[in-house]
Scaffold this active site. Structure first.
Site, PDB file in Angstrom:
ATOM      1  N   GLY A  92      35.970  32.208  37.217  1.00 29.59           N
ATOM      2  CA  GLY A  92      36.074  32.870  38.677  1.00 29.59           C
ATOM      3  C   GLY A  92      35.031  32.622  39.456  1.00 29.59           C
ATOM      4  O   GLY A  92      33.819  32.262  39.163  1.00 29.59           O
ATOM      5  N   LEU A 116      32.184  37.419  43.777  1.00 26.57           N
ATOM      6  CA  LEU A 116      30.854  38.088  43.963  1.00 26.57           C
ATOM      7  C   LEU A 116      29.788  37.641  42.385  1.00 26.57           C
ATOM      8  O   LEU A 116      29.008  37.168  42.203  1.00 26.57           O
ATOM      9  CB  LEU A 116      30.651  39.333  43.994  1.00 26.57           C
ATOM     10  CG  LEU A 116      30.796  39.658  45.430  1.00 26.57           C
ATOM     11  CD1 LEU A 116      30.751  41.025  45.827  1.00 26.57           C
ATOM     12  CD2 LEU A 116      29.910  38.989  46.364  1.00 26.57           C
ATOM     13  N   ALA A 117      30.505  38.178  41.241  1.00 25.89           N
ATOM     14  CA  ALA A 117      29.817  37.873  40.147  1.00 25.89           C
ATOM     15  C   ALA A 117      29.713  36.453  39.670  1.00 25.89           C
ATOM     16  O   ALA A 117      28.818  35.986  39.153  1.00 25.89           O
ATOM     17  CB  ALA A 117      30.521  38.812  38.885  1.00 25.89           C
ATOM     18  N   SER A 176      38.877  51.033  54.779  1.00 29.52           N
ATOM     19  CA  SER A 176      37.651  51.079  54.216  1.00 29.52           C
ATOM     20  C   SER A 176      37.258  52.733  54.060  1.00 29.52           C
ATOM     21  O   SER A 176      37.470  53.355  54.780  1.00 29.52           O
ATOM     22  CB  SER A 176      36.492  50.549  54.917  1.00 29.52           C
ATOM     23  OG  SER A 176      35.279  50.941  54.478  1.00 29.52           O
ATOM     24  N   ARG A 231      36.332  59.215  45.287  1.00 28.06           N
ATOM     25  CA  ARG A 231      37.459  58.764  45.570  1.00 28.06           C
ATOM     26  C   ARG A 231      38.626  59.302  45.036  1.00 28.06           C
ATOM     27  O   ARG A 231      39.344  59.536  45.272  1.00 28.06           O
ATOM     28  CB  ARG A 231      37.542  57.192  45.311  1.00 28.06           C
ATOM     29  CG  ARG A 231      36.877  56.359  46.177  1.00 28.06           C
ATOM     30  CD  ARG A 231      36.665  54.912  45.786  1.00 28.06           C
ATOM     31  NE  ARG A 231      35.948  54.210  47.031  1.00 28.06           N
ATOM     32  CZ  ARG A 231      35.718  53.055  46.743  1.00 28.06           C
ATOM     33  NH1 ARG A 231      36.191  52.123  45.933  1.00 28.06           N
ATOM     34  NH2 ARG A 231      35.387  52.331  47.849  1.00 28.06           N
ATOM     35  N   HIS A 244      43.290  50.266  43.427  1.00 35.28           N
ATOM     36  CA  HIS A 244      42.224  49.540  43.993  1.00 35.28           C
ATOM     37  C   HIS A 244      41.494  48.850  43.154  1.00 35.28           C
ATOM     38  O   HIS A 244      40.936  47.593  43.390  1.00 35.28           O
ATOM     39  CB  HIS A 244      41.548  50.602  44.909  1.00 35.28           C
ATOM     40  CG  HIS A 244      40.545  49.733  45.746  1.00 35.28           C
ATOM     41  ND1 HIS A 244      40.675  48.790  46.600  1.00 35.28           N
ATOM     42  CD2 HIS A 244      39.154  50.096  45.897  1.00 35.28           C
ATOM     43  CE1 HIS A 244      39.648  48.473  46.945  1.00 35.28           C
ATOM     44  NE2 HIS A 244      38.540  49.128  46.594  1.00 35.28           N
ATOM     45  N   GLU A 252      33.759  43.131  37.845  1.00 34.44           N
ATOM     46  CA  GLU A 252      35.113  44.252  37.453  1.00 34.44           C
ATOM     47  C   GLU A 252      35.875  43.849  36.202  1.00 34.44           C
ATOM     48  O   GLU A 252      36.270  44.717  35.729  1.00 34.44           O
ATOM     49  CB  GLU A 252      36.123  43.955  38.607  1.00 34.44           C
ATOM     50  CG  GLU A 252      37.253  45.130  38.573  1.00 34.44           C
ATOM     51  CD  GLU A 252      37.968  45.017  39.857  1.00 34.44           C
ATOM     52  OE1 GLU A 252      37.920  44.273  40.852  1.00 34.44           O
ATOM     53  OE2 GLU A 252      39.028  45.732  39.782  1.00 34.44           O
ATOM     54  N   ARG A 260      34.608  54.726  39.889  1.00 32.74           N
ATOM     55  CA  ARG A 260      33.557  54.062  40.823  1.00 32.74           C
ATOM     56  C   ARG A 260      33.406  54.461  42.106  1.00 32.74           C
ATOM     57  O   ARG A 260      34.262  54.954  42.847  1.00 32.74           O
ATOM     58  CB  ARG A 260      34.052  52.608  40.714  1.00 32.74           C
ATOM     59  CG  ARG A 260      32.853  51.667  41.649  1.00 32.74           C
ATOM     60  CD  ARG A 260      33.193  50.142  41.601  1.00 32.74           C
ATOM     61  NE  ARG A 260      34.529  49.973  42.388  1.00 32.74           N
ATOM     62  CZ  ARG A 260      34.594  49.906  43.533  1.00 32.74           C
ATOM     63  NH1 ARG A 260      33.470  50.449  44.469  1.00 32.74           N
ATOM     64  NH2 ARG A 260      35.638  49.619  44.396  1.00 32.74           N
TER      65      ARG A 260
END
Lengths: 640, 254
Positions: free
Chosen positions: A40, A43-44, A284, A331, A403, A427, A437
């Site tokens: 992957g 970001l991570a 967003s 959320r 999401h 994630e 989250r």
């Protein structure tokens, strides 16, 4: 299953420092003797691959996209949280920690969340130094905005493209290491299995998506950063190819899968418009800073143009129900309230489609159109492109959509799964967000894991594991290759008459969204658990996959992913059925307060539910990691 | 808005592999105005699958205009007729009943065709690897507010940093030049104090990598900027030329 979280002793604010001292180090000259596989490049993954290479490890990084820059982190819009307290509005590491545990409805591990809050500040510094173009004030300082679930402004952003800019920062760091030949990048290469030798993760089996070749790669440790499983619902805000296969294959090799039922339904997405719909687009959450959510008070007004409905006839239901947080409730709360409004017959779309209004009229009147365009211009443009309507003059129509998935592979404080050597970031793991989250926390977690946690903790594993050399001639690799090849062959040989999308849609829309979506109950979940095996059986009898396995074959790729979703969906429903409480994104109709709010059961369910594979056709075993709360007091979340 | 069914004739480039000759094939399909362009192709592919024909291979992923994976020349224009819009964000309401639509892959020497509409854009990654970064390792960065950066400067940097690396600029250019792509990265990083240290080397190395990859030269047509779905300003090329000249004249030493 050993679920020792290896949480360091001592006060929570000192745990990470103490732990970093206690971790075994790998001598700089010895780092080059170790190879790490990173799967992957979001970001991570990208931040981990770049940082591990900078430290001197050999890194092989894999992604199924044509470039590491296209990982789905790129699509994150709103921002990234950090406890900088630049606005001087009372923020602190402790407050970010507290808000995150509370926002997650007390179903996350305190020590991990505290570390995340501590690291948050370093992430902003790191990204700014890479040239990430964060929004700035006129004086040249970084700008902040507020996000759901917080009463301070701690969100850093880059217009509505924060994920893109942060990912391009991590990607540039990764490309620098690729250019320096410290990272070998494998784009258009998909992980199909994890390989264990002597009980340790020692490599992966992949498919080259251009040539179709099945290949083995060995290493001293494996880092999985493969994102979430939201596409089990078919329609979600995830990219089309996001999937659970890598994580699910690790589960089948013995990694515990924790809290799979914790999925996040994002309140502000563009509604479904028809049967051909292939994905849903997020607007967003930052829009809720200035947008007001409403539906008509009277059902009869629902078909009227919004401008013909006077303010007195509008139900600003979030402001009415939650005066303290108003439109900025978390959320899960905002999503359920939208469902409730639509279920009361007040959808603002026709033909049985669901939507509520998100209205900028008040903000435009107050701040002017230019100020709103400066804040949200690209989002308004995106909305207009998709819907054909102009949100400057008419309210947006929005509805919740899948999401993010808080559940994931279980990891200890070192981010290592129950399989020694298999580390899971971002994630794909379960550790920090509990049952819900908060906005702008995913980017924070992905980068915290990749830049600042795994570089320390993997050293400890490599220094202590002492597993010796293994290469891809080992029979474990040959067996895994053969199993992967056999599965592809089986898919190609079914020769039925239904497409992979037919089954994916059936699973996602008709079963998972219907029975394991925004609201769940025992009856529906039991029905889903009956329907999934039936559908899976039909899949293996009726699917038609064109072409062969030795060429570009997008349909074979997809069928292979959907085959895993068809097994994984069952674990999600089992988990949702087991959790006889409502917590965050997991709402059981049987467990709600008189006003319809989620009702937790801390006495019986304050644990991470970790599912253990026991064989095909056998029910997985449930293991529990009890959550203890020493610092955050368990309380009913109250945003009113 | 109308929900009327639109009858569309498509002429799609089909090519089995890099060494196949390839040709345009025609298909008739139906669409409705709310569908995205890619959803229209999904529906066509489902039809092809049901007739046991080979579906059309195309790259796509996020379908919200940001990953940069989708890449099609639609009626002669990369990403189709709408300004500042990627193929995945293009909707059928931009077309009308009875339209004939031509769909081709990006065509450039540096982007070899893989299959049908899929091309290999790894050349872009190699250009970035040659210098499209600030060499800062993880850890030890100063406080993010220690170096103030003016709002205007940050906003301008963002305008260049918004590039999604899709390659439409290359596809639109008669010379298949990558000057807009390279210029955008050079301009983004040269706007920041942190980007100053490696400024000269970056310009020289990225231009050299661009040439090695087989991208063409810029002859100032401006097609790149008009095709760019993220509206990267044409000034990026001016900045790149300036940065390159500055680096060369001063001997290229940072």
């Amino acid at each position: 299953m050993d679920l020792n979280a290896r949480i360091p002793s001592g006060p929570i604010s000192e745990k990470w420092d103490k732990h970093r001292f206690d971790l075994k180090l790998v001598n700089p000259a010895n780092k080059r003797k170790f190879k790490v596989i990173v799967v992957g490049s979001g970001l991570a993954g990208a931040s981990a691959a770049a940082t591990l290479a900078e430290l001197g490890y050999h890194v092989d990084c894999f992604c199924f996209q044509d470039s590491p820059r296209r990982a789905h982190s790129i699509a994150a819009q709103g921002g990234i949280n950090a406890a900088k307290n630049y606005p001087n509005d009372g923020d602190s590491v402790y407050r970010l920690f507290y808000d995150t545990v509370k926002g997650g409805d007390y179903r996350a591990r305190e020590a991990n969340v505290y570390r995340l809050a501590q690291i948050s500040n370093q992430i902003i510094d790191q990204c700014a130094s890479q040239g990430v173009p964060f929004a700035r004030e006129y004086g040249g300082q970084l700008a902040n905005r507020s996000f759901g679930g917080a009463q301070v402004s701690r969100t850093f952003y880059a217009r509505g493209q924060t994920g893109q800019q942060l990912l391009l920062g991590a990607y540039s760091a990764l490309e620098r290491m690729i250019g320096a030949k410290k990272v070998k990048m494998h784009p258009r290469t998909e992980m199909l299995d994890l390989v264990l030798v002597n009980g340790h993760a020692r490599g992966i089996v992949t498919r080259n998506l251009i040539t179709g070749t099945i290949e083995s790669h060995s290493a001293d440790a494996v880092v999985l950063a493969t994102g979430g499983y939201g596409n089990v619902f078919y329609l979600s805000t995830n990219a089309m190819a996001s999937n659970v296969t890598a994580a699910y294959r690790c589960y089948k090799r013995g990694a515990g899968f924790a809290n799979p039922c914790f999925t996040q339904i994002h309140p502000t997405c563009i509604p479904v418009s028809g049967d051909y719909q292939s994905k849903l687009t997020l607007m967003s959450e930052s829009l809720r800073n200035d947008g007001r959510v409403w539906v008509p008070k009277d059902k009869a007004d629902c078909r009227k143009a919004p401008k013909d409905i006077p303010p007195s006839a509008r139900d600003y239901y979030l402001e009415r129900k939650y005066p303290a947080f108003g439109n900025l409730v978390p959320r899960d709360v905002a999503s359920r309230a939208a469902k409730e409004a639509v279920d009361s017959g007040r959808s603002v779309l026709d033909q049985g489609r669901s939507a509520v209004y998100l209205d900028f009229e008040t903000a435009i009147a107050r701040d002017g159109k230019d100020a709103i365009a400066d804040r949200y211009g690209n989002l308004f443009d995106m909305y207009e492109r998709i819907s054909g309507e102009n949100p400057y003059t008419t309210p947006m129509r929005i509805y919740p959509a899948v999401h993010y998935t808080m559940g994931g592979l279980w990891v200890d404080y070192n981010l290592m799964s129950t399989i020694p050597g298999l580390h899971v970031l971002g994630e794909a793991n379960f550790s920090d967000h509990g049952a819900n989250r908060l906005g702008a926390s995913a980017l924070m977690q992905g980068l915290a894991d990749g830049y600042f946690v795994i570089p320390y903790t993997i050293g400890n594993y490599l220094a202590t594991a002492k597993q010796g050399d293994v290469n891809t001639d080992h029979p474990a690799f040959k067996d895994a290759e053969k199993a992967a090849q056999d599965k592809l062959k089986r898919l190609l040989n079914v020769g039925g008459d239904k497409s992979v999308d037919y089954f994916h849609r059936k699973l996602g829309v008709d079963i998972m969204w219907e029975h394991c979506g925004m609201a769940r109950d025992k009856q529906g979940l039991e029905k889903a658990l009956q329907m999934i095996p039936e559908l899976r059986e039909r899949f293996w009898r009726e699917i038609r996959v064109p072409g062969s396995s030795s060429e570009v074959n997008l349909w074979l790729e997809k069928a292979n992913r959907v085959a895993d979703f068809l097994e994984f969906g069952e674990i999600m429903c089992l988990d949702a059925l087991n959790r006889e409480e409502s917590a965050g994104g997991h709402f059981r109709l049987e467990h709600q307060t008189a006003d319809g709010e989620a009702k937790r059961d801390d006495e019986n369910y304050a644990y991470g539910a970790v599912w253990e594979y026991k064989g095909d056709g056998v029910a997985p075993a449930l293991n529990k990691e009890p959550y203890t709360f020493e610092y955050v007091k368990l309380a009913t979340r109250n945003y009113a | 808005m109308s929900d009327e069914t639109m009858r569309i004739t498509l002429h799609v480039w089909r090519q089995k592999g890099p060494n196949d000759r390839g040709s345009l094939q025609s298909y008739k399909t139906e669409a409705n105005p709310h569908m995205s362009f890619l959803e229209m192709l999904d529906v066509l592919n489902e039809q092809l699958l049901s007739k046991n024909e080979d579906p059309i291979a195309f790259d796509h992923d996020c379908r919200e205009g940001i990953c940069g994976m989708c890449s099609m020349v639609i009626n002669g224009r990369p990403h189709g007729p709408r300004n500042a819009t990627t193929t995945c964000q293009l909707h059928m309401r931009s077309f009308k009943d009875g339209d004939e639509i031509y769909i081709e892959p990006w065509q450039a020497k540096a982007f070899p065709i893989i299959k049908d509409l899929m091309v290999d854009r790894s050349a872009f990654d190699r250009v970035i690897a040659s210098g499209g970064y600030i060499s800062v390792g993880t850890g030890g960065a100063p406080d993010a507010n220690a170096i103030p950066i003016g709002k205007k400067q940050a906003d301008e940097a963002f305008d260049y940093a918004a590039c999604i690396g899709c390659g439409a600029c290359v596809a639109a250019c008669p010379n298949a030049s990558a000057m807009l792509f390279v210029g955008a990265k050079v301009a983004h990083l040269s706007k920041f104090p942190q980007g100053q240290v490696e400024r000269k080397g970056r310009a020289l190395n990225m231009v050299a990598a661009m040439d090695t990859e087989g991208f063409g030269a810029c002859t100032n047509h401006g097609e790149c900027a008009s095709a760019c779905p993220k509206e990267i300003p044409l000034e990026a090329i001016m900045v790149l030329n300036r940065e390159y000249a500055r680096a060369q004249l001063s001997g290229g030493e940072d």
